[in-house]
Design an enzyme around this catalytic site. Structure first.
Site, PDB file in Angstrom:
ATOM      1  CG  ASP A  22      47.916  73.973  75.311  1.00  0.00           C
ATOM      2  OD1 ASP A  22      47.094  74.687  74.718  1.00  0.00           O
ATOM      3  OD2 ASP A  22      47.653  73.391  76.379  1.00  0.00           O
ATOM      4  CE  LYS A  83      44.510  74.168  76.644  1.00  0.00           C
ATOM      5  NZ  LYS A  83      45.286  73.720  77.807  1.00  0.00           N
ATOM      6  CB  CYS A 118      46.700  69.680  77.575  1.00  0.00           C
ATOM      7  SG  CYS A 118      47.220  70.875  78.837  1.00  0.00           S
TER       8      CYS A 118
END
Length: 200
Positions: A22, A83, A118
């Site tokens: 990310d 996601k 994350c």
């Protein structure tokens, strides 16, 4: 014996996966260490390509948060997956990992953002499957240094190796005689960019 070496922190080029989490453009304005981390991540990604380490990338909710920053060349990635789950361990990523390695995968090198969300949740999911996890701290960040610091401490507490990009690169090569060694020196000639780890 191989598993024992992995648990000591050894990295096997044939049994290691890079997971980039990310590192997207929309996060840049809110993170003061963003640019240094991107530079270090670029070094790690380039070295991984030279060493033929498979790379899997996720983008969190890219419709709103954009794509991986353009400074990172991820053209060799085995997959780039959107996601909404905080952990990278969505079914598509798990299927690709299985396709690439079967039961041979031993170690994952994890980096990106955010360390306390994350990355931490991804590491937990990886560890519970028996994999060894190295977190490249100089390639990972959170919006606040406090969150980053505490996340790196927790990651170490739960069994991750908290390390740096250069440590990973040289562990993968192990020997000046490695076929890729002559390609890598230009990446490590200059020290990694200070990402604020010394102040944590």
């Amino acid at each position: 014996m191989a598993r024992q070496l992995t648990k000591l922190g050894f990295l096997d080029v044939k049994k290691t996966l890079f997971l980039l989490c990310d590192l997207q453009e929309m996060f840049r304005p809110g993170m003061k260490m963003f640019d240094p981390v991107v530079k270090n991540a670029s070094k790690l990604v380039q070295a991984g390509k030279m060493l033929d380490i498979p790379l899997i990338v996720t983008e969190h909710y890219p419709e709103k948060l954009g794509h991986i920053v353009k400074e990172l060349d991820i053209s060799h990635a085995k997959g780039v997956y959107p996601k909404t789950l905080f952990s990278m361990m969505i079914p598509e990523v798990q299927a690709k990992m299985n396709d690439l390695f079967g039961a041979e995968l031993e170690t994952v090198v994890l980096f990106g953002l955010e360390s306390h969300i994350c990355l931490e949740q991804t590491a937990m999911d990886l560890l519970k499957t028996g994999l060894t996890v190295h977190v490249a701290a100089d390639c990972s960040l959170s919006r606040t240094q406090e969150d980053r610091k505490l996340a790196l401490e927790r990651l170490q507490q739960i069994g991750c190796f908290v390390t740096t990009s250069e440590n990973v690169i040289f562990k993968l090569m192990r020997d000046k005689k490695h076929p890729a060694f002559d390609k890598v020196p230009h990446l490590v000639r200059e020290p990694s960019v200070d990402s604020g780890l010394s102040k944590l």
